[in-house]
Scaffold this active site. Structure first.
Site, short mmCIF file in Angstrom:
data_model
loop_
_atom_site.label_atom_id
_atom_site.label_comp_id
_atom_site.label_asym_id
_atom_site.label_seq_id
_atom_site.Cartn_x
_atom_site.Cartn_y
_atom_site.Cartn_z
N GLY A 13 6.28 -6.03 4.99
CA GLY A 13 6.15 -6.06 3.53
C GLY A 13 7.02 -5.02 2.85
N VAL A 15 6.49 -1.95 2.50
CA VAL A 15 6.57 -0.68 3.23
C VAL A 15 7.32 -0.89 4.56
CG1 VAL A 15 5.23 1.11 4.39
CG2 VAL A 15 4.47 0.24 2.18
N ARG A 41 7.85 -15.09 5.48
CA ARG A 41 8.40 -13.75 5.21
C ARG A 41 9.48 -13.38 6.22
NH1 ARG A 41 4.69 -8.88 2.80
NH2 ARG A 41 5.33 -9.38 0.70
N VAL A 92 0.36 -2.89 7.53
CA VAL A 92 -0.17 -4.14 6.97
C VAL A 92 -0.88 -3.87 5.64
CG1 VAL A 92 -0.45 -5.17 9.25
CG2 VAL A 92 -2.37 -3.95 8.22
N THR A 134 -1.47 3.02 3.64
CA THR A 134 -2.44 3.97 3.10
C THR A 134 -3.82 3.47 3.45
OG1 THR A 134 -0.98 4.22 1.25
CG2 THR A 134 -3.17 5.15 1.01
N CYS A 277 -0.56 0.81 -4.98
CA CYS A 277 -1.23 2.01 -4.45
C CYS A 277 -2.19 2.72 -5.39
CB CYS A 277 -0.18 3.03 -4.01
SG CYS A 277 0.57 2.62 -2.44
N ARG A 446 7.73 1.07 -23.69
CA ARG A 446 8.40 1.96 -22.73
C ARG A 446 9.44 2.87 -23.39
NH1 ARG A 446 6.76 1.92 -17.12
NH2 ARG A 446 6.01 -0.17 -16.63
C1 UDX Z 1 3.58 5.21 -5.79
C2 UDX Z 1 3.92 6.65 -5.40
O1 UDX Z 1 4.89 7.18 -6.33
C3 UDX Z 1 4.44 6.70 -4.00
O2 UDX Z 1 4.66 8.06 -3.61
C4 UDX Z 1 3.41 6.06 -3.06
O3 UDX Z 1 3.85 6.07 -1.74
C5 UDX Z 1 3.09 4.65 -3.51
O4 UDX Z 1 2.65 4.65 -4.87
P1 UDX Z 1 4.94 3.09 -6.65
O5 UDX Z 1 3.62 2.51 -6.96
O6 UDX Z 1 5.92 2.28 -5.89
O7 UDX Z 1 4.77 4.46 -5.81
O8 UDX Z 1 5.67 3.48 -8.02
P2 UDX Z 1 5.68 4.74 -9.01
O9 UDX Z 1 7.09 5.06 -9.32
O10 UDX Z 1 4.84 5.85 -8.54
O11 UDX Z 1 5.06 4.10 -10.34
C6 UDX Z 1 3.72 3.64 -10.41
C7 UDX Z 1 3.39 3.19 -11.81
O12 UDX Z 1 3.33 4.28 -12.71
C8 UDX Z 1 4.38 2.21 -12.41
O13 UDX Z 1 3.68 1.18 -13.06
C9 UDX Z 1 5.16 3.04 -13.40
O14 UDX Z 1 5.68 2.29 -14.46
C10 UDX Z 1 4.09 4.01 -13.86
N1 UDX Z 1 4.64 5.28 -14.37
C11 UDX Z 1 5.30 6.13 -13.54
C12 UDX Z 1 4.43 5.61 -15.70
O15 UDX Z 1 3.83 4.86 -16.46
N2 UDX Z 1 4.93 6.80 -16.15
C13 UDX Z 1 5.59 7.67 -15.35
O16 UDX Z 1 5.98 8.75 -15.85
C14 UDX Z 1 5.79 7.33 -14.02
P1 ADP Z 2 2.79 -3.23 1.75
O1 ADP Z 2 3.18 -3.04 0.32
O2 ADP Z 2 1.73 -2.24 2.18
O3 ADP Z 2 3.95 -3.27 2.66
P2 ADP Z 2 2.56 -6.13 1.94
O4 ADP Z 2 1.45 -7.02 1.52
O5 ADP Z 2 3.89 -6.23 1.21
O6 ADP Z 2 2.02 -4.64 1.84
O7 ADP Z 2 2.88 -6.32 3.48
C1 ADP Z 2 1.96 -6.35 4.48
C2 ADP Z 2 2.37 -7.41 5.51
O8 ADP Z 2 1.52 -7.29 6.66
C3 ADP Z 2 2.25 -8.85 5.04
O9 ADP Z 2 3.50 -9.49 5.14
C4 ADP Z 2 1.22 -9.49 6.01
O10 ADP Z 2 1.52 -10.84 6.36
C5 ADP Z 2 1.35 -8.59 7.24
N1 ADP Z 2 0.17 -8.60 8.12
C6 ADP Z 2 -1.13 -8.44 7.79
N2 ADP Z 2 -1.93 -8.48 8.87
C7 ADP Z 2 -1.13 -8.69 9.95
C8 ADP Z 2 -1.35 -8.82 11.37
N3 ADP Z 2 -2.58 -8.73 11.90
N4 ADP Z 2 -0.27 -9.02 12.15
C9 ADP Z 2 0.96 -9.08 11.62
N5 ADP Z 2 1.24 -8.96 10.31
C10 ADP Z 2 0.23 -8.76 9.46
#
Ligand code: UDX
Ligand code: ADP
Length: 470
Positions: A13, A15, A41, A92, A134, A277, A446
């Site tokens: 995914g 990550v 995927r 996952v 996470t 997250c 924004r």
């Molecule tokens: C976040 C963390 O930053 C990252 O370290 C962690 O591993 C996963 O979660 P992400 O969710 O990808 O990452 O994006 P991020 O840039 O943190 O933005 C999150 C949300 O906050 C977005 O909707 C963004 O628009 C909003 N945001 C961010 C604000 O509204 N204002 C800001 O100043 C910064």
């Molecule tokens: P993230 O943002 O944490 O990467 P995603 O939903 O984008 O989350 O990705 C997680 C991926 O893990 C999905 O593509 C899903 O199909 C896969 N997945 C979940 N469970 C399993 C499993 N048991 N074996 C293999 N792949 C899995």
């Protein structure tokens, strides 16, 4: 000492894909395999046309082109990959549980558990299992318990479990992975921790690596996200005070951000934080606090999420009020559906709730996004249509997707800027002023445009946090 030659990552995914791509680029002597149960995927990750990769991330396709087939492969053959691996990353999905104990707060661990069971049954010799997703604090214990259960057949196999949370933000994943502020390795097996440390040393200086016990590592990830989200909820709560008093949130953010103790990052007010997250991690903290009887702590963190929902509702309410309390027979252009720029991810995007509420008011909405596809938007709007009335669930003709920005805007009564995509900074407002219905409103959540320029064209503008407009 463990020698690491083959690495498997379960989960392809947002990550797993980018993380393994950067690992593979920097560790040419190790073979990486990213596996997923979702065949579609994997096909997309293997697609020749790099614009078809399932994850959009600036700089990602160039790395994939370099490493795919060299020392990184994407496959659905979990068994084979797990068997060969010296180290396995679990990457996952861990969404919030929908039903049962802890529903709405704690993570649904069914995918993590299923991975642990598969690893326990298939892995051979010694395997280092690394939590990348996470996870709630103490999940490493669950993984250990499963791996060591007799059902997994402990003969001739052994495991070390490490926590190595990802801190990448979507949209900047590649630079975050190439040059992270820090890398956290939690564990209790020094040899396994050293093995992972040595992989990172291929491109990251030793002083950036931090070692902790498993629980500190798991908790640090949740806490880092909760602190970041808390800053956004704080500044968003102040944006409402600005609107009421005549202050300007950007001026306030700039002024407080100059205090080195506060710092300038993550003070951009907007329609509310999204992404996979922040909400999930804070809810996990809420659940954890309640579990240990710390109800005040739980309430404290819950309020960060509540302010975030309130901010989304607030934006929608302003739109309705400015448009005379009636959206029937009005076209509203929604610019931006992703939760932030430079990603095609829509998870928890504020656009989802805002669009649903506007649809519910009877508006016709025309949605544009730079990377999110029509299909994904459709799934998001009609997947959990709880706030849509019955009529709307059946009638999907009150919205459209427009790949051309100006077609979305044409003949609209209002434009709502929700994602900070660069192209939205360069909109030709002169053209807009001649091609929309009057009175026209621009809702800029924004701070993307100069209010004066819009007003000089005879258009109305509401800018989130800008109190000088009242
Ligand atoms: C976040 C963390 O930053 C990252 O370290 C962690 O591993 C996963 O979660 P992400 O969710 O990808 O990452 O994006 P991020 O840039 O943190 O933005 C999150 C949300 O906050 C977005 O909707 C963004 O628009 C909003 N945001 C961010 C604000 O509204 N204002 C800001 O100043 C910064
Ligand atoms: P993230 O943002 O944490 O990467 P995603 O939903 O984008 O989350 O990705 C997680 C991926 O893990 C999905 O593509 C899903 O199909 C896969 N997945 C979940 N469970 C399993 C499993 N048991 N074996 C293999 N792949 C899995």
């Amino acid at each position: 000492m463990y020698s690491i030659k083959n690495i498997c990552c379960i989960g392809a995914g947002y990550v797993g894909g980018p993380t393994m791509a950067v690992f593979a680029k920097n560790c040419p002597d190790i073979k990486f395999e990213v596996v997923d149960i979702n065949e579609e995927r994997i096909v997309a990750w293997n697609s020749k046309d790099l614009s078809k990769l399932p994850v959009f991330e600036p700089g990602l396709s160039e790395i994939i082109e370099l490493v795919r087939g060299r020392n990184l492969i994407f496959s659905t053959n979990l068994k084979n990959s797990i068997r060969k691996a010296d180290m396995i990353f679990i990457s996952v999905n861990t969404p919030i549980k929908k039903t049962g104990l802890g529903a709405g707060e704690t993570s649904d661990l069914r995918w993590v558990e299923s991975c642990a069971r598969q690893i326990g049954q298939i892995a051979e010799n010694h395997t280092i299992v690394v939590e990348k997703s996470t996870l709630p604090v103490k999940t490493a214990q669950t993984i250990k318990d499963i791996l060591l259960s007799s059902e997994c057949g402990i003969k001739n196999k052994s495991f070390s479990v490490l926590s190595n949370p990802e801190f990448l933000a979507e949209g900047t994943a590649i630079s975050d992975l190439e040059a992270p502020d820090r890398v956290l390795i939690g564990g209790d097996d020094n040899h396994a921790m050293k093995a992972l440390n040595d992989i990172y040393l291929n491109w990251i200086p030793q002083e950036k690596l931090i070692f902790t016990n498993l629980w500190s590592s798991e908790l640090s990830k949740l806490t880092a996200n909760a602190f970041l989200a808390q800053r956004i909820s704080s500044i968003n709560s102040v944006s409402a005070i600005c609107e009421a008093t005549g202050a300007d949130i950007n001026e306030v953010a700039n002024a407080i951000g100059k205090d080195l103790r506060i710092g300038s990052k993550f003070l951009q007010s907007g329609p509310g934080f999204g992404g996979s997250c922040f909400k999930k991690d804070i809810l996990n903290l809420v659940y954890l606090s309640k579990y240990y009887g710390l109800n005040e702590v739980a309430d404290y963190w819950r309020s960060v999420v509540e302010i975030n929902s309130w901010q989304q509702t607030r934006v929608y309410e302003v739109i309705v009020k400015k448009l005379f309390g009636n959206l029937a027979n009005k076209k509203i252009a929604i610019l931006g559906f992703a939760f932030k720029k430079n990603t095609n991810d829509t998870r928890e995007s504020p656009s989802i709730e805002i669009c649903k509420n506007l649809l519910n008011e009877g508006a016709f909405i025309s949605i544009h996004d730079v990377k999110v596809t029509e299909d994904i938007i459709k799934k998001n709007l009609f997947k959990n249509p709880s706030i849509l009335n019955e009529n709307l669930k059946l009638n999907k003709s009150n919205w459209e997707f427009q790949s051309n920005l100006y077609d979305a805007i044409k003949n609209s009564d209002a434009v709502v800027l929700l994602t900070e995509w660069e192209v939205y900074k360069d909109i030709d407002w002169d053209w807009v002023s001649k091609n929309v219905r009057k009175p026209f409103w621009l809702f800029d959540t924004r701070s993307l445009v100069k209010a004066k320029n819009i007003q000089n064209l005879g258009l109305n503008i509401w800018q989130l946090g800008n109190g000088s407009m009242n």
